[in-house]
Design a protein around this motif. Sequence first.
Motif, mmCIF file in Angstrom:
data_model
loop_
_atom_site.group_PDB
_atom_site.id
_atom_site.type_symbol
_atom_site.label_atom_id
_atom_site.label_comp_id
_atom_site.label_asym_id
_atom_site.label_seq_id
_atom_site.Cartn_x
_atom_site.Cartn_y
_atom_site.Cartn_z
ATOM 1 N N GLY A 19 36.636 -85.960 -40.033
ATOM 2 C CA GLY A 19 35.407 -85.347 -39.542
ATOM 3 C C GLY A 19 34.135 -85.991 -40.048
ATOM 4 O O GLY A 19 33.036 -85.576 -39.677
ATOM 5 N N ILE A 20 34.263 -87.000 -40.920
ATOM 6 C CA ILE A 20 33.085 -87.672 -41.478
ATOM 7 C C ILE A 20 32.838 -88.962 -40.718
ATOM 8 O O ILE A 20 33.733 -89.798 -40.587
ATOM 9 C CB ILE A 20 33.278 -87.946 -42.980
ATOM 10 C CG1 ILE A 20 33.411 -86.612 -43.731
ATOM 11 C CG2 ILE A 20 32.115 -88.754 -43.528
ATOM 12 C CD1 ILE A 20 33.716 -86.766 -45.193
ATOM 13 N N ASP A 21 31.613 -89.117 -40.217
ATOM 14 C CA ASP A 21 31.311 -90.257 -39.345
ATOM 15 C C ASP A 21 30.460 -91.319 -40.030
ATOM 16 O O ASP A 21 30.570 -92.502 -39.726
ATOM 17 C CB ASP A 21 30.589 -89.759 -38.091
ATOM 18 C CG ASP A 21 30.396 -90.855 -37.062
ATOM 19 O OD1 ASP A 21 31.413 -91.425 -36.625
ATOM 20 O OD2 ASP A 21 29.239 -91.141 -36.699
ATOM 21 N N ASP A 55 28.623 -85.574 -40.467
ATOM 22 C CA ASP A 55 29.739 -85.358 -39.544
ATOM 23 C C ASP A 55 29.458 -86.061 -38.219
ATOM 24 O O ASP A 55 28.453 -86.767 -38.064
ATOM 25 C CB ASP A 55 30.001 -83.860 -39.338
ATOM 26 C CG ASP A 55 28.798 -83.132 -38.735
ATOM 27 O OD1 ASP A 55 27.915 -83.802 -38.156
ATOM 28 O OD2 ASP A 55 28.743 -81.891 -38.838
ATOM 29 N N LYS A 56 30.323 -85.868 -37.238
ATOM 30 C CA LYS A 56 30.197 -86.578 -35.966
ATOM 31 C C LYS A 56 28.983 -86.120 -35.158
ATOM 32 O O LYS A 56 28.572 -86.789 -34.209
ATOM 33 C CB LYS A 56 31.481 -86.417 -35.151
ATOM 34 C CG LYS A 56 32.681 -87.076 -35.806
ATOM 35 C CD LYS A 56 33.906 -87.021 -34.928
ATOM 36 C CE LYS A 56 35.107 -87.659 -35.619
ATOM 37 N NZ LYS A 56 34.891 -89.073 -35.936
ATOM 38 N N GLN A 57 28.404 -84.970 -35.518
ATOM 39 C CA GLN A 57 27.183 -84.500 -34.862
ATOM 40 C C GLN A 57 25.924 -84.939 -35.611
ATOM 41 O O GLN A 57 24.810 -84.573 -35.241
ATOM 42 C CB GLN A 57 27.191 -82.964 -34.744
ATOM 43 C CG GLN A 57 28.151 -82.428 -33.695
ATOM 44 C CD GLN A 57 29.609 -82.562 -34.107
ATOM 45 O OE1 GLN A 57 29.961 -82.276 -35.241
ATOM 46 N NE2 GLN A 57 30.446 -83.006 -33.186
ATOM 47 N N PRO A 70 31.623 -81.745 -49.388
ATOM 48 C CA PRO A 70 32.697 -82.295 -48.546
ATOM 49 C C PRO A 70 34.076 -82.267 -49.177
ATOM 50 O O PRO A 70 35.080 -82.322 -48.479
ATOM 51 C CB PRO A 70 32.235 -83.732 -48.314
ATOM 52 C CG PRO A 70 31.367 -84.053 -49.488
ATOM 53 C CD PRO A 70 30.660 -82.760 -49.822
ATOM 54 N N VAL A 77 27.170 -82.942 -44.382
ATOM 55 C CA VAL A 77 28.335 -82.158 -44.780
ATOM 56 C C VAL A 77 28.108 -81.646 -46.202
ATOM 57 O O VAL A 77 28.050 -82.429 -47.149
ATOM 58 C CB VAL A 77 29.625 -83.008 -44.718
ATOM 59 C CG1 VAL A 77 30.829 -82.168 -45.124
ATOM 60 C CG2 VAL A 77 29.804 -83.577 -43.322
#
Length: 335
Positions: free
Chosen positions: A165-167, A192-194, A201, A198
């Motif tokens: 979930g980490i981008d 995150d992807k948005q 984490p 985070v």
Amino acid sequence: MVKERGSRWPIKVLSLLLAVFLWMYVTNELNPTKEQVLRQIPVETRGLGAGLAVLNMSRQVTLRVQGNQNVMADLAARSVEVSVDLSGVKAGKSRLPVSVKLPPGVRLVDVTPDEIMVEIDRLAEKHVHIKPEVTSRPAEGYRQMKAVVKPSQVVLKGPQKVLAGIDAALARVDLRDRTVNVLETVPVQLLDKQGKVVEKPGVDIVPAQVEVFVPIVVELPSRTVPVKVPVTGVPAEGLEVTAVIPEPKTVTVTGRWEVLAGIREITAEAVDITGVKEDVLRAVRLRLPAGVTSPATPEVRVLIRVGPVTGQPQAPGPGTQAPPQEDRDTAPGGA
């Protein structure tokens, strides 16, 4: 005499019982039994297998304990050890009993919860690019250049599901009212992807802090002027230059206003077309006057078209040049 001695045993036993009772009574009065509730006691994990990580579990329990007053008076949460044994546990969810170790003289009455649901995931590693982010603006009359982060990546270690979930990672620095170059060591934040930060984490970040360098320069005036590409020599017999087309046709330069005021065009390196029989496409560097910069366009591409002679004489000297372009001036802070 024997009967007399034998008849004393009941009295002796009774005396002993009375003494024990009296001792217990005095002891309880002077050092009574106390009960205490210990809340938010941290739960440790033991025996986790290699290549595994704890993804989710309750990290605190509540204990109810008893002990004599003098023992309980010195009891502290840090002297209590609470743990769950993960030996042999595989990836997935497992309900495990809570183990409690208390100091001597303290008895466990109750532990809540007495079992904990633990979710185990496989341990993974991920390399993530760090994005520099600057907040606020430098002082008036100054502007920032491109921020540089060192190192440019961090290594994340943790549960696979969390890492998925980490981008990206973020390094933030504040430029409010700055007038000189900024070099700061800042903590790394994960996105995150948005693109949201985070919070907590639950992964290891290596390194946890990075250096961010942001050059701060005086904001000079700028001016957009045409590009001129000189052409030397002549093409093969029967051919002539029909057009000289630079790309881009104009360039924005910065410098002190008294220097920019005298600039009407920027000349590039000359292109020799001696003997060419077809169009020429070259990359040439700009020749910037002293005190003038153009960081965005250090060089231009130029297309020199040649075609059959039309009967018009070729211009003498260095050859055909790009037609002049109308220039545009920009004051400090303008486009």
